[in-house]
Enzyme design. Structure first.
Site, PDB file in Angstrom:
ATOM      1  N   ASP A  31       3.494   1.598   7.906  1.00 35.16           N
ATOM      2  CA  ASP A  31       2.246   0.850   7.695  1.00 35.16           C
ATOM      3  C   ASP A  31       2.358  -0.275   6.671  1.00 35.16           C
ATOM      4  O   ASP A  31       2.012  -0.117   5.498  1.00 35.16           O
ATOM      5  CB  ASP A  31       1.108   1.793   7.296  1.00 35.16           C
ATOM      6  CG  ASP A  31      -0.256   1.106   7.430  1.00 35.16           C
ATOM      7  OD1 ASP A  31      -0.294  -0.047   7.902  1.00 35.16           O
ATOM      8  OD2 ASP A  31      -1.259   1.732   7.083  1.00 35.16           O
ATOM      9  N   ASP A  34       0.851  -1.194   0.000  1.00 35.52           N
ATOM     10  CA  ASP A  34       0.000   0.000   0.000  1.00 35.52           C
ATOM     11  C   ASP A  34       0.884   1.240   0.000  1.00 35.52           C
ATOM     12  O   ASP A  34       0.717   2.148   0.821  1.00 35.52           O
ATOM     13  CB  ASP A  34      -0.918  -0.023   1.227  1.00 35.52           C
ATOM     14  CG  ASP A  34      -2.041   1.003   1.142  1.00 35.52           C
ATOM     15  OD1 ASP A  34      -2.433   1.369   0.025  1.00 35.52           O
ATOM     16  OD2 ASP A  34      -2.527   1.436   2.202  1.00 35.52           O
ATOM     17  N   ASN A  45       1.771   7.011   3.012  1.00 33.73           N
ATOM     18  CA  ASN A  45       2.499   6.044   3.837  1.00 33.73           C
ATOM     19  C   ASN A  45       4.007   6.256   3.763  1.00 33.73           C
ATOM     20  O   ASN A  45       4.787   5.345   4.081  1.00 33.73           O
ATOM     21  CB  ASN A  45       2.143   4.611   3.420  1.00 33.73           C
ATOM     22  CG  ASN A  45       0.846   4.142   4.056  1.00 33.73           C
ATOM     23  OD1 ASN A  45       0.439   4.641   5.103  1.00 33.73           O
ATOM     24  ND2 ASN A  45       0.186   3.184   3.433  1.00 33.73           N
TER      25      ASN A  45
END
Length: 328
Positions: A217, A201, A206
């Site tokens: 994360d 992701d 992030n």
């Protein structure tokens, strides 16, 4: 009936502080909720004025083995000197439990926002993504899933069909647009790539900036193609995206070769993310935080727009994929 633990209704501040106290941490500052819908994440300061972040994992999502693989990957990356926020060990363990919840404690490391249009920063990120994937190729996740059309398209399609939130008057049209998108993606999806452990992701939110990138994360870490960790960093028109991608790949290849066959997966992966994200919102609708945060999901206009977005993505999938300049 909705499971109260699944919606975090049983997770109260006193319980969180008790869980931390069991690990020898006394909260001195109170708990500041950070932006997270999937899990519950809080920043705090202990009695020694050290700052931490505690993350309570959503029940029924990941197993202990799957979370353990996320933590192990993070610790491997830290060992390889990749700037990443990894969980702390308590009595030798990173995955902790309290009253049925899994949780982990991380150091609180601040930073500026990553500048998504800054090519110098993008080059740094590309270099570290090469190092992340260099580590990620050593082994595969055994418990975490692979990126697949089954998880990202077929299962979400079932959610759409069954969920009552989609207006009945629009559902047939929306499902038809979904089916055409699934057909277009399936026609282009291929597996001519090495499957790696990924961040999963890696969007600009992030990545923090502290004299260089700091990745956060790994909650969506999976096995899959390298391009999954690159395409979300691209923005602007085709020419801008090409320049950005060339910047990233040139830096990336200081540590890892990049398979150009994966470029044709950018738009299929974008489509898969669209479908998966929308199904995720529906799956979480029983969590009171979601109707409060996404009230437009209950409006007819929202579903008309989603139908148009899916239809437009089918058109984009019909265009030639993004290519690098001939020197590559």
């Amino acid at each position: 009936m909705t499971d109260k633990a699944f919606t975090f209704q049983t997770l109260h501040p006193d319980m969180i502080m008790d869980a931390l106290f069991e690990q020898g941490i006394r909260v001195d500052s109170g708990l500041t909720a950070l932006n997270s819908y999937e899990n519950r994440v809080y920043q705090f300061q202990d009695e020694d004025r050290k700052r931490y972040v505690v993350k309570f994992y959503r029940p029924q999502r990941w197993s202990a083995e799957q979370i353990g693989e996320e933590h192990q990957f993070a610790l491997e990356l830290l060992q390889d000197e990749v700037p990443l926020v990894a969980p702390l060990r308590f009595h030798g363990e990173t995955l902790l439990t309290h009253q049925g919840y899994y949780f982990a404690v991380f150091p609180s490391l601040g930073g500026r926002q990553y500048e998504a249009d800054n090519l110098d920063q993008m080059e740094w990120v590309g270099r570290y993504l090469g190092r992340i994937h260099q580590c990620g190729r050593r082994m595969r996740f055994q418990h975490r899933p692979d990126i697949s059309t089954q998880e990202y398209l077929i299962e979400p399609r079932q959610v759409f069909e069954q969920h009552a939130l989609i207006p009945a008057s629009l559902k047939a049209t929306f499902l038809s647009a979904t089916d055409k998108l699934i057909e277009a993606v399936t026609a282009q999806w291929h597996t001519r790539f090495e499957s790696l452990r990924l961040h999963g992701d890696c969007h600009p939110g992030n990545i923090l900036w502290r004299d260089g990138p700091l990745f956060v994360d790994l909650d969506d870490a999976r096995n899959g193609p390298a391009i999954q960790d690159l395409w979300m960093l691209l923005n602007g028109d085709k020419a801008e995206q090409r320049m950005q991608l060339e910047t990233i790949i040139e830096a990336y290849e200081e540590f890892m070769p990049f398979n150009l066959n994966e470029l044709s997966l950018i738009e299929p992966l974008r489509a898969m993310r669209m479908v998966y994200y929308l199904a995720w919102l529906l799956r979480r609708w029983d969590d009171p935080a979601f109707p409060r945060s996404f009230p437009w999901l209950a409006e007819e206009d929202y579903w008309r727009r989603q139908t148009a977005i899916f239809t437009e993505q089918v058109r984009v999938l019909g265009e030639p994929p993004l290519q690098l300049t001939p020197m590559y």
